[in-house]
Motif scaffolding. Structure first.
Motif, mmCIF file in Angstrom:
data_model
loop_
_atom_site.group_PDB
_atom_site.id
_atom_site.type_symbol
_atom_site.label_atom_id
_atom_site.label_comp_id
_atom_site.label_asym_id
_atom_site.label_seq_id
_atom_site.Cartn_x
_atom_site.Cartn_y
_atom_site.Cartn_z
ATOM 1 N N SER A 49 0.825 -1.222 0.000
ATOM 2 C CA SER A 49 0.000 0.000 0.000
ATOM 3 C C SER A 49 0.852 1.261 0.000
ATOM 4 C CB SER A 49 -0.900 0.017 1.241
ATOM 5 O OG SER A 49 -0.110 0.265 2.399
ATOM 6 N N GLY A 50 2.125 1.126 0.390
ATOM 7 C CA GLY A 50 2.977 2.309 0.504
ATOM 8 C C GLY A 50 2.987 2.903 1.900
ATOM 9 N N ASP A 51 2.151 2.363 2.820
ATOM 10 C CA ASP A 51 2.179 2.862 4.200
ATOM 11 C C ASP A 51 3.579 2.702 4.803
ATOM 12 O OD1 ASP A 51 -0.446 3.620 4.220
ATOM 13 O OD2 ASP A 51 -1.170 1.843 5.312
ATOM 14 N N TYR A 52 4.231 1.615 4.418
ATOM 15 C CA TYR A 52 5.590 1.317 4.895
ATOM 16 C C TYR A 52 6.496 1.508 3.680
ATOM 17 C CZ TYR A 52 9.299 -1.548 7.171
ATOM 18 O OH TYR A 52 10.460 -2.028 7.727
ATOM 19 N N PRO A 53 7.025 2.720 3.492
ATOM 20 C CA PRO A 53 7.752 3.010 2.255
ATOM 21 C C PRO A 53 9.166 2.422 2.257
ATOM 22 C CG PRO A 53 7.618 4.979 3.638
ATOM 23 C CD PRO A 53 6.947 3.882 4.396
ATOM 24 N N VAL A 54 9.522 1.764 1.173
ATOM 25 C CA VAL A 54 10.872 1.199 1.012
ATOM 26 C C VAL A 54 11.307 1.463 -0.432
ATOM 27 C CG1 VAL A 54 10.612 -0.628 2.751
ATOM 28 C CG2 VAL A 54 9.911 -1.062 0.390
ATOM 29 N N PRO A 55 12.599 1.331 -0.711
ATOM 30 C CA PRO A 55 13.060 1.543 -2.095
ATOM 31 C C PRO A 55 12.423 0.528 -3.047
ATOM 32 C CG PRO A 55 14.919 1.584 -0.554
ATOM 33 C CD PRO A 55 13.733 1.098 0.218
ATOM 34 N N LEU A 56 11.933 1.034 -4.170
ATOM 35 C CA LEU A 56 11.306 0.193 -5.197
ATOM 36 C C LEU A 56 12.104 0.350 -6.485
ATOM 37 C CD1 LEU A 56 7.522 0.986 -4.539
ATOM 38 C CD2 LEU A 56 8.897 -0.901 -3.613
ATOM 39 N N PRO A 57 11.999 -0.536 -7.454
ATOM 40 C CA PRO A 57 11.171 -1.746 -7.458
ATOM 41 C C PRO A 57 11.696 -2.814 -6.507
ATOM 42 C CG PRO A 57 12.574 -1.690 -9.393
ATOM 43 C CD PRO A 57 12.767 -0.375 -8.693
ATOM 44 N N LEU A 58 10.778 -3.712 -6.119
ATOM 45 C CA LEU A 58 11.119 -4.757 -5.166
ATOM 46 C C LEU A 58 10.182 -5.943 -5.376
ATOM 47 C CD1 LEU A 58 12.739 -5.394 -2.445
ATOM 48 C CD2 LEU A 58 10.661 -4.650 -1.280
ATOM 49 N N VAL A 59 10.743 -7.126 -5.269
ATOM 50 C CA VAL A 59 9.907 -8.336 -5.205
ATOM 51 C C VAL A 59 9.612 -8.591 -3.730
ATOM 52 C CG1 VAL A 59 9.749 -10.798 -5.711
ATOM 53 C CG2 VAL A 59 11.025 -9.278 -7.262
ATOM 54 N N ILE A 265 4.599 -3.465 27.677
ATOM 55 C CA ILE A 265 3.905 -3.535 26.388
ATOM 56 C C ILE A 265 4.918 -4.041 25.369
ATOM 57 C CG2 ILE A 265 2.821 -2.210 24.537
ATOM 58 C CD1 ILE A 265 1.893 -0.191 26.701
ATOM 59 N N ALA A 266 4.584 -5.129 24.698
ATOM 60 C CA ALA A 266 5.476 -5.667 23.668
ATOM 61 C C ALA A 266 4.892 -5.319 22.305
ATOM 62 C CB ALA A 266 5.615 -7.181 23.829
ATOM 63 N N LEU A 267 5.557 -4.404 21.609
ATOM 64 C CA LEU A 267 5.064 -3.944 20.305
ATOM 65 C C LEU A 267 5.539 -4.877 19.199
ATOM 66 C CD1 LEU A 267 5.779 -0.102 20.290
ATOM 67 C CD2 LEU A 267 3.593 -1.240 20.633
ATOM 68 N N LYS A 268 4.606 -5.285 18.326
ATOM 69 C CA LYS A 268 4.975 -6.150 17.203
ATOM 70 C C LYS A 268 4.595 -5.534 15.852
ATOM 71 C CE LYS A 268 6.526 -9.717 17.454
ATOM 72 N NZ LYS A 268 7.952 -10.127 17.610
ATOM 73 N N SER A 269 3.692 -4.550 15.853
ATOM 74 C CA SER A 269 3.171 -4.060 14.577
ATOM 75 C C SER A 269 4.214 -3.245 13.818
ATOM 76 C CB SER A 269 1.939 -3.179 14.813
ATOM 77 O OG SER A 269 0.896 -3.917 15.386
ATOM 78 N N THR A 270 4.345 -3.542 12.535
ATOM 79 C CA THR A 270 5.176 -2.715 11.662
ATOM 80 C C THR A 270 4.302 -2.259 10.510
ATOM 81 O OG1 THR A 270 5.923 -4.745 10.590
ATOM 82 C CG2 THR A 270 7.399 -3.786 12.202
ATOM 83 N N CYS A 271 3.352 -1.375 10.868
ATOM 84 C CA CYS A 271 2.370 -0.956 9.877
ATOM 85 C C CYS A 271 2.844 0.254 9.090
ATOM 86 C CB CYS A 271 1.046 -0.648 10.558
ATOM 87 S SG CYS A 271 1.176 0.652 11.790
ATOM 88 N N GLY A 272 3.987 0.823 9.502
ATOM 89 C CA GLY A 272 4.538 1.939 8.752
ATOM 90 C C GLY A 272 3.956 3.287 9.119
#
Lengths: 344, 344
Positions: A49-59, A265-272
């Protein structure tokens, strides 16, 4: 092995297309895996979705199982034909470099400063007919572990890592907020270690599944007084440990409502997405500790699946071919585990 | 002891007036203190402005030293005439109740669910000629500890608590963001325990003072590349521990820029304002732990002041009479330590 192969490439947010690729020469210490199955997780949804932005293109694709079909070094020939999965941090350690970076030198190899991460950071993942990985990251699948189950080793290791960072004892009362794909595995690991676990979700069907997987209690989030109900379950003071696996930036604030003073609190979410409206003063006044964790120990995950078979295969709801990766990721928002079968 | 006394009462945000009060009968286990000095800290500034909302009216002031002039029980008569300070959490423990609340029963007495907090939560503080406290909270000032120094026992205990929750070793590299009243004490405690400490502040004069108090390095925040400079000081990977004592909701985000993977951010600010734009995903990817802490062990603070006299008295920049509490709090934003002298 074919000279060319197909890969589902994320070119921009929401835009995946199937590209034909040629194999480039292997680097020293690398292996090529023919992908049998790859899983879709919350991180893939956020990357797509792009919420978690990373360098593209990517598989995309960092949960997978497949067969080793080629290695760069004769010394690694024993891996050929092996059924495997692989850790996703490509580090100085994994590449057996002669000189380690600062992090690998301190034993923090999953935090290697030179690392790439399969399907996430600057390294193509498993939504492809083939992928390459450093041999140092390979783990063989035991005979009793199916291809489908092999896909769950990566997320199960991440679930285990929660309690490597935040140790639990059987007397602990643990609340897991969000019992989706990852949250459910976390519930299973905590219950296996003897803790009392309360699953919290907006979805009754997810709660029913969590109960079937061994949690002690299940509370429907969003119902009136659900926070009071969770606190009551803990005995009134709040949970010793709240695992935040909602996949939402709101999760941290909710967790702070149900954790006990001096609890964790143990955080696990990486929703960006950034978290807002965090009442830091309340956290400080309650002396709450916030732990975070991600990639975990594959060997322990494989050991758990061997000693205490978890019905992870039952979580697979649908299997998609490579040319339907976009649809698979969209669909994964609404169901349990979607697998991609690139060579299907 | 007079039958009536004067108190600076916060009636609404920013509105303090001097009220004349009558003593009501003491509860069992209480003592009355004639206040010699009371300090102004960042929490008082946030309470006064309304950023940190609490039930009003309230007499502020939770750092103080004075003389015990009355006790409720004969058994406590030995306290009369003693020079004292007092812990600020009025708990089942402090009141020696027969039945403890859930928190006190677990040994978490500073988190007593029935507690009031002197000068903060539903309990009048020390910006008054007299205040009452439970005898269980009293600590006698040793002969070598002056009235002025006695005021610093509460914040020094809070500084010590940072490293009770987040233990340090001499090999640790610790960054303290914000070296105001509390941050400076934290620097001193960390340096005393042998850690390498880097103070970070926007103010050169605060940095100069931190250097005089024993920190290893000082870096000016806000200058170009200051974050890179801090990271370089840590050896490149980031700090083992970052203590966030900025008093600002921005502090957490800044701290996440300079902490190492698997490092710890120790939050101290209780500014009342919500934190926004927190990159939770970055924290999780870096597996950063966030610790929080507040009120600490008075006995250790008194011990430290006795064994290793810190020049805390030199931090006192001005002393105000009771009828100038508002001006004192406003002034405290811009200087080191302001004291109130209610009986001056």
């Amino acid at each position: 092995m074919k000279q060319k192969y197909r890969a589902a490439v994320l070119h921009s947010a929401g835009e995946i297309q199937i590209d034909e690729r040629s194999f480039s020469p292997l680097q020293s210490g690398e292996a090529v895996i023919r992908v049998q199955f790859a899983g879709v997780c919350g991180t893939d949804i956020a990357l797509f979705s792009g919420d978690y932005p990373v360098p593209l293109p990517l598989v995309l694709g960092h949960e997978f199982a497949g067969e080793v079909v080629e290695v760069a070094s004769k010394a690694d020939a024993g891996w050929i034909g092996k059924r495997v999965t692989a850790e996703i941090n490509n580090t100085c350690w994994a590449y057996r470099k002669e000189k380690f970076c600062l992090a690998c030198g301190k034993g923090l190899s999953t935090h290697c400063t030179e690392r790439t991460v399969v399907g996430i950071i600057n390294y193509d993942g498993a939504y492809a007919e083939y992928l390459r990985v450093p041999v140092g990251n390979l783990h063989a699948l035991p005979d009793g572990v199916s291809w489908e189950t092999g896909v769950f080793i990566e997320p199960l290791a991440a679930a285990i890592q929660t309690f490597e960072i935040t140790p639990i004892t059987p007397s602990n009362r643990i609340v897991v907020l969000g019992v989706g794909r990852l949250g459910l595995l976390i519930c299973a690991v905590a219950a296996f270690r003897g803790a009392q676990v309360c699953a919290v979700s907006r979805s009754q069907s997810k709660l029913d599944r969590a109960l079937a997987w061994g949690v002690t209690a299940a509370i429907r989030a969003g119902q009136p007084d659900w926070i009071a109900a969770v606190r009551e379950w803990t005995g009134g003071l709040g949970a010793d440990i709240v695992v935040e696996a909602t996949g939402s930036p709101e999760g941290l604030s909710l967790a702070s409502e149900v954790v006990r003073p001096r609890g964790t609190i143990a955080l696990k979410s990486t929703c960006g997405l950034p978290a807002s409206g965090i009442d830091v003063t309340k956290l400080v006044v309650d002396e709450v500790q916030i732990h975070t964790s991600r990639c975990g120990p594959f060997a322990k995950a494989i050991g758990l699946l061997t000693r205490q078979p978890l019905p992870v295969g039952s979580l697979v709801s649908e299997i998609y071919p490579l040319d339907q990766v976009s649809q698979a990721i969209e669909r994964a928002k609404w169901t349990t585990k979607i697998l991609i079968q690139p060579n299907g």
